[in-house]
Design a protein around this motif. Structure first.
Motif, PDB file in Angstrom:
ATOM      1  N   LEU A  46      40.706  41.507  33.597  1.00 19.17           N
ATOM      2  CA  LEU A  46      41.904  42.003  32.872  1.00 19.17           C
ATOM      3  C   LEU A  46      43.414  41.753  33.675  1.00 19.17           C
ATOM      4  N   LEU A  47      43.386  41.022  35.405  1.00 19.67           N
ATOM      5  CA  LEU A  47      43.905  41.124  35.828  1.00 19.67           C
ATOM      6  C   LEU A  47      44.347  39.504  35.329  1.00 19.67           C
ATOM      7  N   LEU A  48      43.966  38.247  35.032  1.00 10.95           N
ATOM      8  CA  LEU A  48      43.859  37.265  35.057  1.00 10.95           C
ATOM      9  C   LEU A  48      44.000  37.075  33.346  1.00 10.95           C
ATOM     10  N   VAL A  49      43.976  38.357  32.794  1.00 14.17           N
ATOM     11  CA  VAL A  49      44.565  37.829  31.272  1.00 14.17           C
ATOM     12  C   VAL A  49      45.651  38.415  30.805  1.00 14.17           C
ATOM     13  N   ALA A  50      45.889  39.030  31.841  1.00 11.75           N
ATOM     14  CA  ALA A  50      47.551  40.180  31.859  1.00 11.75           C
ATOM     15  C   ALA A  50      48.412  38.883  32.589  1.00 11.75           C
ATOM     16  N   GLY A  51      48.157  38.049  33.389  1.00  8.30           N
ATOM     17  CA  GLY A  51      48.774  37.181  34.248  1.00  8.30           C
ATOM     18  C   GLY A  51      49.241  35.731  33.250  1.00  8.30           C
ATOM     19  N   PHE A  52      47.621  35.645  32.565  1.00  7.41           N
ATOM     20  CA  PHE A  52      48.266  35.004  31.457  1.00  7.41           C
ATOM     21  C   PHE A  52      49.453  35.355  30.346  1.00  7.41           C
ATOM     22  N   VAL A  53      48.851  36.682  29.773  1.00  8.05           N
ATOM     23  CA  VAL A  53      50.344  36.439  28.442  1.00  8.05           C
ATOM     24  C   VAL A  53      51.283  37.041  29.802  1.00  8.05           C
TER      25      VAL A  53
END
Length: 60
Positions: A46-53
């Motif tokens: 979830l942290l990686l997805v939020a960072g990518f967004v």
């Protein structure tokens, strides 16, 4: 969208919630508990997805 369509969708959503809410507790009791490592893995994803967004939003 027509007013009656919005009212119909709200009634349908309410009916779905009305039928699903009583079934949630038995489903939660029957499901297995996740381990600490599984929750940390989920948090990392979830942290990686939020960072990518956030990266995509900053490039616009």
């Amino acid at each position: 969208m027509d007013l009656w369509m919005k009212i119909g969708m709200a009634v349908l959503l309410g009916a779905v919630l009305l039928f699903l809410i009583p079934r949630i507790k038995p489903m939660m009791e029957a499901s297995r508990k996740g381990s600490r490592e599984e929750w940390l893995g989920l948090g990392l994803i979830l942290l990686l997805v939020a960072g990518f967004v956030a990266f995509l939003m900053s490039t616009i």
